[in-house]
Enzyme design. Sequence first.
Site, PDB file in Angstrom:
ATOM      1  N   LYS A 201      -0.624   4.328  20.745  1.00 36.92           N
ATOM      2  CA  LYS A 201      -0.934   4.361  19.313  1.00 36.92           C
ATOM      3  C   LYS A 201      -0.498   3.080  18.603  1.00 36.92           C
ATOM      4  CE  LYS A 201      -1.662   9.232  18.755  1.00 36.92           C
ATOM      5  NZ  LYS A 201      -1.192  10.526  18.255  1.00 36.92           N
ATOM      6  N   ARG A 241       1.812  13.924  25.668  1.00 39.18           N
ATOM      7  CA  ARG A 241       0.348  13.801  25.729  1.00 39.18           C
ATOM      8  C   ARG A 241       0.031  12.322  25.919  1.00 39.18           C
ATOM      9  NH1 ARG A 241      -3.814  12.459  22.351  1.00 39.18           N
ATOM     10  NH2 ARG A 241      -5.722  13.686  22.537  1.00 39.18           N
TER      11      ARG A 241
HETATM   12  N1  HH2 Z   1      -3.313  12.408  18.969  1.00 36.14           N
HETATM   13  C1  HH2 Z   1      -4.633  12.217  19.050  1.00 36.14           C
HETATM   14  C2  HH2 Z   1      -5.503  13.293  19.278  1.00 36.14           C
HETATM   15  N2  HH2 Z   1      -5.025  14.536  19.424  1.00 36.14           N
HETATM   16  N3  HH2 Z   1      -3.204  16.014  19.510  1.00 36.14           N
HETATM   17  C3  HH2 Z   1      -1.889  16.241  19.423  1.00 36.14           C
HETATM   18  N4  HH2 Z   1      -1.402  17.475  19.564  1.00 36.14           N
HETATM   19  N5  HH2 Z   1      -0.994  15.210  19.204  1.00 36.14           N
HETATM   20  C4  HH2 Z   1      -1.412  13.938  19.043  1.00 36.14           C
HETATM   21  O1  HH2 Z   1      -0.553  13.037  18.805  1.00 36.14           O
HETATM   22  C5  HH2 Z   1      -2.812  13.671  19.120  1.00 36.14           C
HETATM   23  C6  HH2 Z   1      -3.706  14.753  19.349  1.00 36.14           C
HETATM   24  C7  HH2 Z   1      -5.182  10.841  18.915  1.00 36.14           C
HETATM   25  O2  HH2 Z   1      -5.240  10.197  20.166  1.00 36.14           O
HETATM   26  P1  HH2 Z   1      -6.526  10.085  21.114  1.00 36.14           P
HETATM   27  O3  HH2 Z   1      -7.038  11.432  21.467  1.00 36.14           O
HETATM   28  O4  HH2 Z   1      -6.159   9.208  22.249  1.00 36.14           O
HETATM   29  O5  HH2 Z   1      -7.587   9.274  20.261  1.00 36.14           O
HETATM   30  P2  HH2 Z   1      -8.823   9.701  19.363  1.00 36.14           P
HETATM   31  O6  HH2 Z   1      -8.320  10.630  18.309  1.00 36.14           O
HETATM   32  O7  HH2 Z   1      -9.338   8.404  18.817  1.00 36.14           O
HETATM   33  O8  HH2 Z   1      -9.828  10.398  20.229  1.00 36.14           O
END
Ligand code: HH2
Length: 269
Positions: A201, A241
């Site tokens: 992030k 995660r």
């Molecule tokens: N962060 C993201 C998405 N889902 N869920 C939880 N529980 N906690 C988090 O910190 C979290 C999440 C964002 O990351 P990512 O899925 O890699 O990216 P994007 O939202 O651009 O798909």
Amino acid sequence: MQPLVMGILNVTPDSFYDGGRHDDPGSAVAWGCRLAEEGADIVDVGGESSRPGAEPVPLGLELSRVLPVVEALAPVVRVSIDTAKPEVARAAVAAGATLVNDVSGRCAEVAAAAGVGLVVMHMRGTPKTMRDRATYRDVVAEVRSFLAEGAARARELGVREVYVDPGIGFAKTAEHDLALLHALPELVADGAPVLVGASRKSFLGRVSAREGEAAPGPGDRLEASLAVATWALAAGAAVVRVHDVAATVQAARLAGSEPLTAVPLAAVP
Ligand code: HH2
């Protein structure tokens, strides 16, 4: 309890790190199987990016992205569904997901009705609006009380497996993210198992930037991500995660083993 590694699988064209890498069902399923082989305890399937500023995805499109992938992976590994929409959570559970990763606070009833687990995550507004809502008097106190209330509500509804997540990067500045990570032992002491999602992030770019140089992009944040996952596990987090499962599993074996003499050692020639 041994901590869990949740591998991220975004079936999207625009996720901030893995966007466009697994946006056809075949490659998404193959990547999910690979994450399971690398040691992921859970694979978190998402069909809508929640990065700051992201546009919402129509329901039908999100369903068409995630359902074939959830269905194919559920016999292989535990699947969670990463969504803001109760309709997507319901359909994904019917397709085999056993954990709802509820980034919107709208899916507790679905998890309760289906008898599956729930992640209660802190955020404000929507991914599109959340950057304007990163103002707190005391970010740690406010996030802790939000999560305590959310977890209590989920338990009252009948959800038996509830995780809480401070929502790193969701309506937070880098300073807020660092304050919340620093306060993880307090959040852990509140009692509910804690999930931390800090992988690659943007605050990690700020943290690892050199004076006068551009901050490293998501592709150059592996080491910082491993450092945070290690810190989170040592502080008592139950789940991390992450995008990089194999590397995190290595770190987790050490960070989660108390005493270190309990780390399983492979037989080597
Ligand atoms: N962060 C993201 C998405 N889902 N869920 C939880 N529980 N906690 C988090 O910190 C979290 C999440 C964002 O990351 P990512 O899925 O890699 O990216 P994007 O939202 O651009 O798909």
